[in-house]
Enzyme design. Sequence first.
Site, PDB file in Angstrom:
ATOM      1  N   ASN A 111     -21.921  24.883  18.718  1.00 54.00           N
ATOM      2  CA  ASN A 111     -22.560  23.812  19.492  1.00 54.00           C
ATOM      3  C   ASN A 111     -23.816  23.278  18.810  1.00 54.00           C
ATOM      4  OD1 ASN A 111     -20.548  24.591  21.177  1.00 54.00           O
ATOM      5  ND2 ASN A 111     -21.878  25.530  22.724  1.00 54.00           N
ATOM      6  N   THR A 156     -30.125 -27.502  15.354  1.00 53.64           N
ATOM      7  CA  THR A 156     -30.169 -26.754  16.619  1.00 53.64           C
ATOM      8  C   THR A 156     -28.991 -27.279  17.433  1.00 53.64           C
ATOM      9  OG1 THR A 156     -31.527 -28.336  17.837  1.00 53.64           O
ATOM     10  CG2 THR A 156     -32.711 -26.673  16.558  1.00 53.64           C
ATOM     11  N   HIS A 157     -28.407 -26.432  18.236  1.00 58.03           N
ATOM     12  CA  HIS A 157     -27.169 -26.794  18.965  1.00 58.03           C
ATOM     13  C   HIS A 157     -26.087 -27.278  18.010  1.00 58.03           C
ATOM     14  CE1 HIS A 157     -29.661 -27.007  22.725  1.00 58.03           C
ATOM     15  NE2 HIS A 157     -30.542 -27.425  21.851  1.00 58.03           N
ATOM     16  N   SER A 278      -3.292 -19.116   1.004  1.00 64.15           N
ATOM     17  CA  SER A 278      -2.302 -19.111   2.078  1.00 64.15           C
ATOM     18  C   SER A 278      -0.922 -18.909   1.465  1.00 64.15           C
ATOM     19  CB  SER A 278      -2.361 -20.446   2.819  1.00 64.15           C
ATOM     20  OG  SER A 278      -1.116 -20.730   3.411  1.00 64.15           O
ATOM     21  N   LYS A 284      -4.681 -24.165  -0.010  1.00 64.06           N
ATOM     22  CA  LYS A 284      -5.711 -23.480   0.772  1.00 64.06           C
ATOM     23  C   LYS A 284      -6.549 -22.503  -0.060  1.00 64.06           C
ATOM     24  CE  LYS A 284      -6.592 -23.639   4.500  1.00 64.06           C
ATOM     25  NZ  LYS A 284      -6.075 -22.991   5.715  1.00 64.06           N
ATOM     26  N   ASN A 286      -9.450 -19.841   1.372  1.00 67.39           N
ATOM     27  CA  ASN A 286     -10.057 -19.433   2.642  1.00 67.39           C
ATOM     28  C   ASN A 286     -11.191 -18.425   2.456  1.00 67.39           C
ATOM     29  OD1 ASN A 286      -8.124 -20.990   4.045  1.00 67.39           O
ATOM     30  ND2 ASN A 286      -6.658 -19.302   3.921  1.00 67.39           N
ATOM     31  N   GLU A 291     -14.954 -14.164   7.189  1.00 68.37           N
ATOM     32  CA  GLU A 291     -14.285 -14.042   8.487  1.00 68.37           C
ATOM     33  C   GLU A 291     -14.130 -12.578   8.894  1.00 68.37           C
ATOM     34  OE1 GLU A 291     -11.125 -17.497   8.943  1.00 68.37           O
ATOM     35  OE2 GLU A 291     -11.170 -16.701   6.914  1.00 68.37           O
ATOM     36  N   TYR A 318     -23.290  21.940  25.667  1.00 68.40           N
ATOM     37  CA  TYR A 318     -22.098  21.397  25.012  1.00 68.40           C
ATOM     38  C   TYR A 318     -20.925  21.213  25.974  1.00 68.40           C
ATOM     39  CZ  TYR A 318     -18.324  20.654  21.716  1.00 68.40           C
ATOM     40  OH  TYR A 318     -17.266  20.119  21.040  1.00 68.40           O
ATOM     41  N   LYS A 326     -17.624  11.673  16.801  1.00 71.33           N
ATOM     42  CA  LYS A 326     -17.617  11.497  15.345  1.00 71.33           C
ATOM     43  C   LYS A 326     -16.879  10.242  14.886  1.00 71.33           C
ATOM     44  CE  LYS A 326     -17.891  16.318  15.204  1.00 71.33           C
ATOM     45  NZ  LYS A 326     -17.848  16.168  16.659  1.00 71.33           N
TER      46      LYS A 326
HETATM   47  N1  ARG Z   1     -14.967  20.686  16.944  1.00 69.91           N
HETATM   48  C1  ARG Z   1     -16.075  20.724  17.854  1.00 69.91           C
HETATM   49  C2  ARG Z   1     -16.790  19.368  17.848  1.00 69.91           C
HETATM   50  O1  ARG Z   1     -16.581  18.646  16.946  1.00 69.91           O
HETATM   51  C3  ARG Z   1     -17.042  21.790  17.427  1.00 69.91           C
HETATM   52  C4  ARG Z   1     -17.774  22.448  18.542  1.00 69.91           C
HETATM   53  C5  ARG Z   1     -16.869  23.213  19.381  1.00 69.91           C
HETATM   54  N2  ARG Z   1     -17.595  24.074  20.252  1.00 69.91           N
HETATM   55  C6  ARG Z   1     -16.956  24.767  21.183  1.00 69.91           C
HETATM   56  N3  ARG Z   1     -17.662  25.553  21.918  1.00 69.91           N
HETATM   57  N4  ARG Z   1     -15.660  24.656  21.370  1.00 69.91           N
HETATM   58  O2  ARG Z   1     -17.536  19.065  18.744  1.00 69.91           O
END
Ligand code: ARG
Length: 462
Positions: A111, A156-157, A278, A284, A286, A291, A318, A326
């Site tokens: 954690n 502007t606008h 294109s 074309k 582009n 974009e 946790y 992530k």
């Molecule tokens: N894979 C978990 C994460 O990315 C790691 C922490 C997991 N902790 C636990 N007590 N299960 O958050």
Amino acid sequence: MAKKAWGGRFGAQTDHRVEQFTESISFDHRLFEHDIRASIAHAEMLAHVGLVTPDECQQIVRGLSEIRAEIEAGRFAFVPAREDIHMHIEAALIERLGDVGRKLHTARSRNDQVVTDVKLWARDALDRVDARLLALQRALVAAAERHRDLILPGYTHLQRAQPVLAAHSFLAYVEKLARDRDRAADCRKRLNILPLGAAALAGTTLPIDRHRVARALGFDGVAANSLDVSSDRDFALESAFVLAVIAEHLSGWAEEWILWSTQEFAFLALPDALCTGSSIMPQKKNPDVLELIRGRTARVLGDLNTLLVLVKGLPLAYNRDLQEDKEPLFDAFDTVEACLELAAVVVEGATLRADRIAARLDEGFLDATTLMEYLIRQGVPQRTAHEVIGHLVGRCEQLGCRRLADLPDAELSRAYPGLGPGVKDVLGVANAVGAFRSYGSTAPGEVENQLSSWKERLGIIE
Ligand code: ARG
């Protein structure tokens, strides 16, 4: 089937569908370098306080370095059953060192480990973003120099408004990016507090030295409340916000330059190497890079939103939900880094089409406001001056004059006696630009000052 590191109290193997559903190795493998860096600092601290011997510490550090080299070389096997990068590296260490490897997880929990790793990763990523922001600022300053004396219609606008120097426009984006860098630095400052040592949630009974770990990993301080630590993802939210604002800036810029590259505007020439064609229309060319920079902003805003919703309503310490932090965080950084890189490439390659811009500068009465201010300088109240010039613009349209300067002298003096022959010195786009005075305006002297000040601040050598 290998036993789980946490398997002591379990009587059955984990269902493979549960393993598949709960794994994070497929995306957190990219934390390996930071995980190993943090583990080495942790092991050295454990040795310092006597929880492992110096020899055990040496073995751990050597083992971890070898594992790092294996991962870097692509020789390391990742398997869903080992769940995440932390378990993979620890298991590989135990395979090498046996009981010595089994000591590394002393006085820490995944954690506090995971949030330490993600912080270290995000800190490096913020530094990379800062370097890219700086590179884009430098490219914009160079473009400002290349187009030093060029006058553009300012809008502007999206309607023609007043003339501005092209350099003034480039430097406007330099300012926005400066605020972005400032926000990133501010975010980095609050991020840079060590979580490790909070252990699972309550700290540990073992005599650890968290300040030593903080110093080793370049943190400025140690998190003061162990319960706060593993639920704290403020740094991820703030990073995503910083990135979202950068993406918004890039998106607005891309939109403007997409317009400028149309035949209708025809202000901007993009080199062939930076455009795509294109599959059906042979003529074309582009501006797809611009974009996609505009389009990818959607992802970054989505990532920020995902993170905000993710942490909403989570109790302290946790919860497994946090594993979901992530992917959006990585995606936001990856996306913005790539957009910043390509933005600099476009700025370096693009040229403003001076001839096409100049050919239409007389359209849109860009000098009308300058003429109004000419009257104000003679003591005419602003509202009166506004009305007088507004009337003259109307007369131009009635008489088919493209420019205020094309009106007969009699029209001007009839509209207001102060509008004598002297007006010829203030009319016209070049005169209008030259007439600006205020700090921060598009006055050539002001823009010149800003340009030199940015060159100095960004370390650009003449
Ligand atoms: N894979 C978990 C994460 O990315 C790691 C922490 C997991 N902790 C636990 N007590 N299960 O958050």
